[in-house]
Design a protein around this motif. Structure first.
Motif, PDB file in Angstrom:
ATOM      1  N   GLU A 401      -1.182  12.821 111.106  1.00 50.22           N
ATOM      2  CA  GLU A 401      -1.708  11.460 111.031  1.00 50.22           C
ATOM      3  C   GLU A 401      -0.989  10.483 111.959  1.00 50.22           C
ATOM      4  O   GLU A 401      -1.090   9.265 111.794  1.00 50.22           O
ATOM      5  CB  GLU A 401      -1.614  10.970 109.586  1.00 50.22           C
ATOM      6  CG  GLU A 401      -2.459  11.787 108.617  1.00 50.22           C
ATOM      7  CD  GLU A 401      -2.322  11.317 107.180  1.00 50.22           C
ATOM      8  OE1 GLU A 401      -1.529  10.383 106.937  1.00 50.22           O
ATOM      9  OE2 GLU A 401      -3.018  11.875 106.310  1.00 50.22           O
ATOM     10  N   ASN A 402      -0.209  11.031 112.918  1.00 50.76           N
ATOM     11  CA  ASN A 402       0.469  10.207 113.929  1.00 50.76           C
ATOM     12  C   ASN A 402       1.393   9.162 113.313  1.00 50.76           C
ATOM     13  O   ASN A 402       1.451   8.006 113.750  1.00 50.76           O
ATOM     14  CB  ASN A 402      -0.565   9.517 114.832  1.00 50.76           C
ATOM     15  CG  ASN A 402      -1.401  10.505 115.619  1.00 50.76           C
ATOM     16  OD1 ASN A 402      -0.877  11.502 116.126  1.00 50.76           O
ATOM     17  ND2 ASN A 402      -2.697  10.258 115.712  1.00 50.76           N
ATOM     18  N   GLN A 403       2.151   9.565 112.287  1.00 55.39           N
ATOM     19  CA  GLN A 403       3.128   8.655 111.690  1.00 55.39           C
ATOM     20  C   GLN A 403       4.458   8.668 112.445  1.00 55.39           C
ATOM     21  O   GLN A 403       5.311   7.818 112.198  1.00 55.39           O
ATOM     22  CB  GLN A 403       3.365   9.038 110.226  1.00 55.39           C
ATOM     23  CG  GLN A 403       2.151   8.883 109.326  1.00 55.39           C
ATOM     24  CD  GLN A 403       2.425   9.328 107.899  1.00 55.39           C
ATOM     25  OE1 GLN A 403       3.579   9.532 107.518  1.00 55.39           O
ATOM     26  NE2 GLN A 403       1.371   9.476 107.103  1.00 55.39           N
ATOM     27  N   LEU A 404       4.630   9.640 113.324  1.00 56.96           N
ATOM     28  CA  LEU A 404       5.877   9.722 114.095  1.00 56.96           C
ATOM     29  C   LEU A 404       5.802   8.807 115.313  1.00 56.96           C
ATOM     30  O   LEU A 404       4.751   8.696 115.954  1.00 56.96           O
ATOM     31  CB  LEU A 404       6.130  11.162 114.536  1.00 56.96           C
ATOM     32  CG  LEU A 404       6.259  12.193 113.401  1.00 56.96           C
ATOM     33  CD1 LEU A 404       6.435  13.586 113.982  1.00 56.96           C
ATOM     34  CD2 LEU A 404       7.419  11.848 112.485  1.00 56.96           C
ATOM     35  N   VAL A 405       6.923   8.172 115.613  1.00 50.73           N
ATOM     36  CA  VAL A 405       7.001   7.275 116.770  1.00 50.73           C
ATOM     37  C   VAL A 405       8.293   7.570 117.524  1.00 50.73           C
ATOM     38  O   VAL A 405       9.228   8.155 116.980  1.00 50.73           O
ATOM     39  CB  VAL A 405       6.962   5.799 116.340  1.00 50.73           C
ATOM     40  CG1 VAL A 405       5.639   5.460 115.681  1.00 50.73           C
ATOM     41  CG2 VAL A 405       8.130   5.481 115.396  1.00 50.73           C
ATOM     42  N   LEU A 406       8.314   7.162 118.786  1.00 46.23           N
ATOM     43  CA  LEU A 406       9.523   7.301 119.592  1.00 46.23           C
ATOM     44  C   LEU A 406      10.165   5.934 119.792  1.00 46.23           C
ATOM     45  O   LEU A 406       9.484   4.951 120.093  1.00 46.23           O
ATOM     46  CB  LEU A 406       9.208   7.927 120.952  1.00 46.23           C
ATOM     47  CG  LEU A 406       8.851   9.412 120.978  1.00 46.23           C
ATOM     48  CD1 LEU A 406       8.710   9.901 122.411  1.00 46.23           C
ATOM     49  CD2 LEU A 406       9.876  10.255 120.239  1.00 46.23           C
ATOM     50  N   HIS A 407      11.488   5.918 119.603  1.00 46.01           N
ATOM     51  CA  HIS A 407      12.289   4.762 119.994  1.00 46.01           C
ATOM     52  C   HIS A 407      13.169   5.200 121.153  1.00 46.01           C
ATOM     53  O   HIS A 407      13.446   6.395 121.330  1.00 46.01           O
ATOM     54  CB  HIS A 407      13.122   4.254 118.829  1.00 46.01           C
ATOM     55  CG  HIS A 407      12.323   3.425 117.859  1.00 46.01           C
ATOM     56  ND1 HIS A 407      12.887   2.747 116.814  1.00 46.01           N
ATOM     57  CD2 HIS A 407      10.990   3.164 117.794  1.00 46.01           C
ATOM     58  CE1 HIS A 407      11.954   2.093 116.144  1.00 46.01           C
ATOM     59  NE2 HIS A 407      10.793   2.346 116.719  1.00 46.01           N
ATOM     60  N   TYR A 408      13.608   4.232 121.921  1.00 46.30           N
ATOM     61  CA  TYR A 408      14.332   4.544 123.152  1.00 46.30           C
ATOM     62  C   TYR A 408      15.636   3.766 123.180  1.00 46.30           C
ATOM     63  O   TYR A 408      15.661   2.557 122.961  1.00 46.30           O
ATOM     64  CB  TYR A 408      13.473   4.191 124.379  1.00 46.30           C
ATOM     65  CG  TYR A 408      12.133   4.888 124.372  1.00 46.30           C
ATOM     66  CD1 TYR A 408      11.984   6.152 124.925  1.00 46.30           C
ATOM     67  CD2 TYR A 408      11.015   4.290 123.778  1.00 46.30           C
ATOM     68  CE1 TYR A 408      10.755   6.798 124.901  1.00 46.30           C
ATOM     69  CE2 TYR A 408       9.784   4.935 123.750  1.00 46.30           C
ATOM     70  CZ  TYR A 408       9.665   6.195 124.311  1.00 46.30           C
ATOM     71  OH  TYR A 408       8.445   6.834 124.283  1.00 46.30           O
ATOM     72  N   GLN A 409      16.744   4.505 123.429  1.00 48.73           N
ATOM     73  CA  GLN A 409      18.051   3.855 123.543  1.00 48.73           C
ATOM     74  C   GLN A 409      18.519   3.903 124.993  1.00 48.73           C
ATOM     75  O   GLN A 409      18.626   4.983 125.582  1.00 48.73           O
ATOM     76  CB  GLN A 409      19.082   4.552 122.647  1.00 48.73           C
ATOM     77  CG  GLN A 409      20.435   3.835 122.620  1.00 48.73           C
ATOM     78  CD  GLN A 409      21.382   4.450 121.614  1.00 48.73           C
ATOM     79  OE1 GLN A 409      21.418   5.673 121.454  1.00 48.73           O
ATOM     80  NE2 GLN A 409      22.158   3.616 120.927  1.00 48.73           N
ATOM     81  N   PRO A 410      18.777   2.744 125.584  1.00 35.23           N
ATOM     82  CA  PRO A 410      19.176   2.705 126.992  1.00 35.23           C
ATOM     83  C   PRO A 410      20.537   3.355 127.228  1.00 35.23           C
ATOM     84  O   PRO A 410      21.417   3.341 126.365  1.00 35.23           O
ATOM     85  CB  PRO A 410      19.231   1.204 127.299  1.00 35.23           C
ATOM     86  CG  PRO A 410      18.379   0.566 126.256  1.00 35.23           C
ATOM     87  CD  PRO A 410      18.559   1.406 125.022  1.00 35.23           C
ATOM     88  N   GLN A 411      20.683   3.932 128.405  1.00 30.31           N
ATOM     89  CA  GLN A 411      21.973   4.412 128.899  1.00 30.31           C
ATOM     90  C   GLN A 411      22.431   3.447 129.992  1.00 30.31           C
ATOM     91  O   GLN A 411      21.654   3.088 130.884  1.00 30.31           O
ATOM     92  CB  GLN A 411      21.852   5.833 129.456  1.00 30.31           C
ATOM     93  CG  GLN A 411      21.507   6.876 128.393  1.00 30.31           C
ATOM     94  CD  GLN A 411      21.381   8.283 128.966  1.00 30.31           C
ATOM     95  OE1 GLN A 411      21.349   8.469 130.186  1.00 30.31           O
ATOM     96  NE2 GLN A 411      21.311   9.286 128.091  1.00 30.31           N
ATOM     97  N   ILE A 412      23.699   3.041 129.902  1.00 35.49           N
ATOM     98  CA  ILE A 412      24.224   1.983 130.773  1.00 35.49           C
ATOM     99  C   ILE A 412      25.176   2.569 131.802  1.00 35.49           C
ATOM    100  O   ILE A 412      25.999   3.429 131.481  1.00 35.49           O
ATOM    101  CB  ILE A 412      24.964   0.920 129.936  1.00 35.49           C
ATOM    102  CG1 ILE A 412      24.103   0.448 128.771  1.00 35.49           C
ATOM    103  CG2 ILE A 412      25.378  -0.263 130.814  1.00 35.49           C
ATOM    104  CD1 ILE A 412      22.784  -0.139 129.170  1.00 35.49           C
ATOM    105  N   ASP A 413      25.071   2.097 133.041  1.00 28.38           N
ATOM    106  CA  ASP A 413      26.044   2.417 134.081  1.00 28.38           C
ATOM    107  C   ASP A 413      27.218   1.460 133.901  1.00 28.38           C
ATOM    108  O   ASP A 413      27.088   0.249 134.078  1.00 28.38           O
ATOM    109  CB  ASP A 413      25.414   2.254 135.467  1.00 28.38           C
ATOM    110  CG  ASP A 413      26.333   2.750 136.574  1.00 28.38           C
ATOM    111  OD1 ASP A 413      27.571   2.672 136.403  1.00 28.38           O
ATOM    112  OD2 ASP A 413      25.828   3.212 137.610  1.00 28.38           O
ATOM    113  N   LEU A 414      28.381   2.000 133.541  1.00 20.81           N
ATOM    114  CA  LEU A 414      29.530   1.144 133.259  1.00 20.81           C
ATOM    115  C   LEU A 414      30.028   0.387 134.488  1.00 20.81           C
ATOM    116  O   LEU A 414      30.709  -0.626 134.363  1.00 20.81           O
ATOM    117  CB  LEU A 414      30.674   1.991 132.680  1.00 20.81           C
ATOM    118  CG  LEU A 414      30.708   2.135 131.156  1.00 20.81           C
ATOM    119  CD1 LEU A 414      31.890   2.990 130.742  1.00 20.81           C
ATOM    120  CD2 LEU A 414      30.752   0.795 130.482  1.00 20.81           C
ATOM    121  N   LEU A 415      29.695   0.879 135.676  1.00 19.26           N
ATOM    122  CA  LEU A 415      30.191   0.216 136.881  1.00 19.26           C
ATOM    123  C   LEU A 415      29.440  -1.068 137.172  1.00 19.26           C
ATOM    124  O   LEU A 415      30.027  -2.053 137.636  1.00 19.26           O
ATOM    125  CB  LEU A 415      30.106   1.163 138.075  1.00 19.26           C
ATOM    126  CG  LEU A 415      30.944   2.452 137.952  1.00 19.26           C
ATOM    127  CD1 LEU A 415      30.768   3.307 139.194  1.00 19.26           C
ATOM    128  CD2 LEU A 415      32.420   2.130 137.733  1.00 19.26           C
TER     129      LEU A 415
END
Length: 648
Positions: A401-415
């Motif tokens: 029933e399409n109850q699953l969703v994607l969330h996205y966590q950014p990856q940061i360049d420390l420089l």
């Protein structure tokens, strides 16, 4: 008896010839008398009268004799024909009897054997001449007693028939079972004049039945009793058990991470391991305990006549030690640990089904407690088991029933503080319970077989999202997707990734697959081949949770990797624990020496971020920078020039 028909035939021929001779003698005498009479009475008559009368009487007598002779001959021919046909039918019946697969005995009214067939001789070993005139009791095995045979024959005499199974003895002394039918042949007065008995040796049939029964109640791999035998054993024990007086324990033993052996070394190695562990556990059994194989990598021990709980704990310790000893399988030294659940009668159940169910709930509690331990059943475990079962059912519905969703966590360049990539993290948007974290349902998906369709959905959805961003002119960097061990070990995994990239039109270098360290270390050669094929496609590869597994540096150098992800557990105390800081420093230096980029996950405060900055760790991700958010929200993060640090 066989000479009687021949004797009757010779008598018939003799009497027929005698009758013909007698008839011709009488006719000859009559003819002679007539001639003499005529000669005496007509001596003075003319020869003309005698010449006419005499031949006419002779011809008549000759004709009568000839007709009678022909009738006698024809009658004899017909009788011989009937006799020949009857003999032919009797011979055919005899051949049929002799060729019958069942042995046959014909006795008189006093049960004396009159005749037997060839099957009798073959089955019993006795020749017909050895049994004629004897009674069938001579075949008795003895251990059932002669009274049984007498009772059988008495029953037949009264009722006209009997059928059943008896044991008899062959001439060589061997005892065998046979199925026998006895029928009485009654005369016109209704008295039993003869008896016919037919029987067949059922030794092979009984052995086959016993073999089928054994196979039905035993596991072919380990030769242990199976679930069907367990149910029967519990039913027998509990039927005679009295609560408060009798006690027993039921243990369910599950081998931790056994699927890894099958996935990495193949089912042949897994079967050998199961057989070896079954042998070891069987060596720990005594008169009060019995071992069963429930199925797969699960075993059951039933502890009968339990007097104290400490005896169960002692048995568990012995089993754990036996299972924990190293196993050499196909040149690999394997170590196994058990998770054991225990239920007790009558406290935890008074029937087999309840005891098994509650021990199973306790076993899952042992797994949830970190595996390699045992747990006694508690009522609260049922609630947890029911919740898990309910969650499994709902999870299937969630995917449909399409109850699953994607969330996205950014990856940061420390420089430079910019977003250089995102990691796709699946969430379950439950219609009643709200957002459910993956830690609550991913283990269930792995156990119930849903991880493959779920993992494919995550990969396809994530690639579609990146393609959508690129089409909109939004550059979020690379998309990192976690790949489960089940997915990675599928034979067509590389082809699946190719199809997803082709379907979405996503450049391969925009996709980064994150694979755990333990996944690639099971079946190293196969893992290297799979990684090399993915690398040749242009897909980026990262080892997730690095440091939590047991990979060696020699193997690590062979993997065509791009990044190492430092597990969050190592960063928790880097600002307060020198040992933790030293360990993270070593991992960063190791990655740099291998020419790999480093990504630190789980960065939750400023001190951790600054520590990683001093090590020049290229990428970081964590709540200190950004939480996982929806696709729409993460785009805003990517457009920032630099990250906004969340409160520590």
């Amino acid at each position: 008896m066989q000479q009687i028909p021949a004797l009757a035939g010779r008598k018939l021929v003799f009497f027929a010839l005698a009758a013909i001779l007698l008839i011709w003698a009488i006719l000859g005498l009559d003819w002679w008398s007539i001639n003499r009479q005529f000669s005496a009475d007509f001596t003075d008559s003319s020869g003309e009268f005698l010449g006419v009368a005499t031949p006419s009487w002779g011809f008549l007598l000759f004709a009568i004799g000839l007709v009678v002779t022909l009738l006698i001959v024809e009658g004899c021919r017909l009788l011989f024909g009937v006799r020949a046909q009857a003999n032919s039918q009797l011979a055919l019946q005899r051949r049929i009897i002799d060729h019958a697969s069942e042995a046959m005995i014909l006795t008189d009214g006093a049960q004396r054997i009159l005749t037997v067939n060839a099957a009798f001789e073959q089955t019993t070993g006795y020749a017909a001449s050895e049994v004629l005139g004897q009674t069938p009791t001579m075949l008795s095995a003895g251990h059932q007693g002669l009274n049984l045979h007498r009772n059988i024959w008495d029953f037949v005499a009264e009722n006209g028939h009997w059928e059943g199974e008896v044991w008899d003895r062959r001439k060589d002394g061997t005892i065998y079972p046979k199925h026998m039918r006895i029928t009485a042949i009654r005369d016109e007065a209704g008295q039993a004049s003869h008896f016919v008995a037919t029987f067949a040796d059922i030794s092979e049939a009984k052995a086959e039945a016993e073999r089928f029964d054994y196979l039905a109640h035993h596991d072919q791999l380990t030769n242990l009793p199976n679930r069907l035998a367990l149910d029967g054993h519990l039913e027998t024990l509990l039927d005679g058990a009295v609560p408060g007086i009798n006690r027993l324990a039921l243990l369910i033993i599950d081998l931790d991470n056994f699927k890894t052996v099958n996935d990495s070394l193949g089912h042949h190695a897994g079967d050998r391991l199961l057989a070896e562990l079954a042998r070891r556990m069987g060596g720990e059994m005594d008169r009060a305990t019995r071992l069963f194989r429930l199925g797969g990598d699960e075993f059951v021990v039933v502890f009968d006549q339990l007097d104290r709980d400490a005896a169960v704990t002692a048995l568990v310790d012995r089993l754990a030690r036996a299972i924990g000893l190293p196993c050499d399988i196909d040149g690999h030294t394997l170590h196994c640990t058990p998770s054991i659940g225990i239920s007790l009668y009558p406290e935890d159940g008074r029937d087999g089904l309840t005891l098994i169910r509650n021990a199973d709930a306790a076993m899952y509690a042992a797994k949830a407690a970190g595996r390699n331990n045992h747990q006694f059943f508690a009522e609260s475990m049922n609630a947890a088991a029911n919740k898990r079962l309910h969650l499994e059912s709902e999870l299937w519905r969630a995917l449909a029933e399409n109850q699953l969703v994607l969330h996205y966590q950014p990856q940061i360049d420390l420089l430079n503080g910019k977003v250089v990539g995102v990691e796709a993290l699946v969430r379950w948007a439950h219609p009643l319970r709200g957002m459910i974290a993956p830690a609550d349902f991913i283990p269930v998906a792995e156990e119930c077989g849903l991880i493959l369709p779920l993992g494919h959905w995550v990969l396809l959805t994530a690639c579609r999202q990146v393609r959508s961003w690129l089409d909109a002119g939004i550059d979020m960097g690379e998309m990192a997707v976690n790949i489960s061990a089940h997915q990675f070990r599928q034979p067509d995994f590389v082809q699946t990734v190719q199809r997803v990239l082709a379907e979405t039109g996503l450049p391969a270098n925009r996709l980064e697959l994150e694979i755990t360290e333990s996944t690639v270390m099971h079946g190293v050669d196969s893992a290297i081949q799979t990684l090399a094929q993915l690398k040749a496609m242009g897909v980026r590869l990262a080892i997730d949770d690095f440091g939590t597994g047991y990979s060696s540096l020699s193997y690590l150098r062979r993997f065509p990797l791009d990044r190492l992800k430092i597990d969050r557990s190592f960063l928790a105390d880097v600002d307060t624990d020198p040992d933790a800081a030293s360990l993270v420093t070593s991992i960063v230096m190791l990655g740099r020496s291998l020419g790999l980029q480093l990504v630190a996950e789980g960065v939750e405060n400023f001190a951790q971020a600054e520590f990683l900055r001093t090590l020049e760790c290229e990428r970081v991700q964590g709540f200190h920078f950004y939480q996982p958010v929806s696709a729409e929200e993460v785009v805003g993060f990517g457009r920032c020039e630099e990250y906004v640090a969340l409160p520590a």
